[in-house]
Design a protein around this motif. Structure first.
Motif, short mmCIF file in Angstrom:
data_model
loop_
_atom_site.label_atom_id
_atom_site.label_comp_id
_atom_site.label_asym_id
_atom_site.label_seq_id
_atom_site.Cartn_x
_atom_site.Cartn_y
_atom_site.Cartn_z
N TYR A 42 -1.69 8.28 14.80
CA TYR A 42 -1.22 7.53 13.63
C TYR A 42 -0.92 6.06 13.92
N ARG B 169 0.84 -1.21 0.00
CA ARG B 169 0.00 0.00 0.00
C ARG B 169 0.87 1.25 0.00
N LEU C 281 10.05 6.72 8.96
CA LEU C 281 9.09 5.99 9.80
C LEU C 281 9.72 4.77 10.48
N ALA D 295 0.27 5.14 1.55
CA ALA D 295 -0.66 5.72 2.53
C ALA D 295 -0.35 7.19 2.79
N PRO D 296 -0.58 8.06 1.81
CA PRO D 296 -0.24 9.47 2.01
C PRO D 296 -1.20 10.20 2.95
N SER D 297 -0.67 11.18 3.66
CA SER D 297 -1.50 12.07 4.46
C SER D 297 -1.81 13.27 3.57
N GLU E 199 -4.63 8.96 4.47
CA GLU E 199 -4.54 9.03 5.93
C GLU E 199 -5.00 10.41 6.42
N VAL F 120 -2.83 3.25 11.76
CA VAL F 120 -2.11 2.60 10.66
C VAL F 120 -2.07 1.08 10.88
N1 GLU Z 1 0.67 8.69 6.28
C1 GLU Z 1 2.07 8.56 6.53
C2 GLU Z 1 2.82 9.67 5.87
O1 GLU Z 1 2.30 10.29 4.94
C3 GLU Z 1 2.65 7.26 6.02
C4 GLU Z 1 2.22 6.10 6.79
C5 GLU Z 1 2.88 4.79 6.46
O2 GLU Z 1 3.31 4.57 5.31
O3 GLU Z 1 2.90 3.95 7.34
O4 GLU Z 1 3.92 9.97 6.28
#
Ligand code: GLU
Length: 292
Positions: free
Chosen positions: A169, A5, A191, A7-9, A41, A173
């Motif tokens: 988060y 996946r 991360l 998962a952009p904010s 996200e 997540v």
């Molecule tokens: N939403 C997070 C971000 O944009 C990424 C989360 C993830 O990939 O676990 O930094």
């Protein structure tokens, strides 16, 4: 079945750093004949920019980064987070914390878990923390190898629901990655230190964590992370092909076989065929190319 996946904010438009994460997670999924999902996200409305989610999805499509299954939005999933929270409460792994940021800063920046035994009510508008029992201090990353963290850092009881009522988060997540049956998480190395916390939550939910692969983070010439906050330039659909090739080069992938006039689809097909995890630089940060 591999399921990955992106998962952009939606705090702004995609920049080169987020494009690299999208491309890496896409190629790794496709090269494993896997599925690739997109999850928005949108957990933190005050930090969101109106229209950013739509803009991100349009940009992914302009780059031919097509996803499988409908896009999930974290803003629609609060009920699930509430259920997960209840599971943790039933395991006595949640407590309320009244400490202010200032107090934590003054005690050295890492929260010393001081509200653990204070038995504040969970009902008031307070921050809720996850009680760490056996903190995870290392994990094996598919690219970075064994990654270790200081015990003091990982013993910190992190926030899972904020004082303002928003879910944090880490809980969201993990909850989503479990529900979406994600097997492989490919994301930026910023991360890395969230990962042991997330693995600790997986354990509580008695679920197997995904494999993790943390790619180098694109940094500015001044050494800072490219981010919406420091006005990293947005990537433009008009330059999609050259930006894709730049992202591949950043990821250490071969680009010599890509014909100069290749479309985004063609570039991604060649790149999927040639994708090699081994070629991705094993570093946590890398300057982004000058053209961006
Ligand atoms: N939403 C997070 C971000 O944009 C990424 C989360 C993830 O990939 O676990 O930094």
């Amino acid at each position: 079945m591999y399921r990955g996946r992106f998962a952009p904010s939606p705090t702004g438009r995609l920049h080169f750093g987020s494009l690299v994460a999208a491309v890496a997670s896409y190629l790794d999924a496709r090269a494993h004949n896997g599925q690739w999902l997109v999850r928005i996200e949108d957990l933190d409305p005050p930090r969101e920019q109106p229209g950013a989610a739509k803009d991100i999805l349009n940009t992914l499509e302009a780059f031919a980064l097509y996803w499988d299954e409908p896009v999930e939005y974290q803003s629609q999933r609060h009920k699930r987070y509430e259920e997960r929270l209840d599971q943790l409460i039933a395991q006595q792994r949640v407590y309320a914390c009244h400490c202010t940021r200032k107090q934590i800063r003054e005690s050295g920046g890492v929260y010393q878990n001081i509200c653990r035994n204070r038995q504040h009510s969970l009902k008031d508008s307070v921050a809720l923390r996850f009680l760490q029992q056996q903190p995870i201090t290392e994990f094996c990353d598919q690219l970075q190898g064994k990654v270790c963290f200081p015990q003091a850092q990982m013993a910190e009881d992190f926030i899972i629901k904020r004082k303002d009522g928003l879910f944090a988060y880490q809980l969201a997540v993990v909850s989503d990655d479990i529900d979406q049956e994600i097997t492989s998480v490919v994301r930026g190395a910023d991360l890395l230190d969230s990962t042991p916390r997330q693995i600790a939550l997986y354990k509580c939910f008695q679920e197997k964590p995904p494999e993790y692969l943390h790619i180098p983070l694109a940094i500015n010439p001044d050494g800072n992370k490219l981010s919406k906050q420091n006005y990293a330039p947005a990537i433009e659909a008009a330059q999609a092909r050259s930006q894709l090739v730049a992202a591949l080069a950043f990821l250490g992938q071969a680009t010599a076989d890509i014909p100069p006039k290749a479309s985004c689809e063609e570039i991604l097909t060649i790149a999927t065929y040639q994708w090699s995890r081994e070629r991705v630089p094993r570093t946590r940060e890398l300057p982004c190319p000058e053209t961006t």
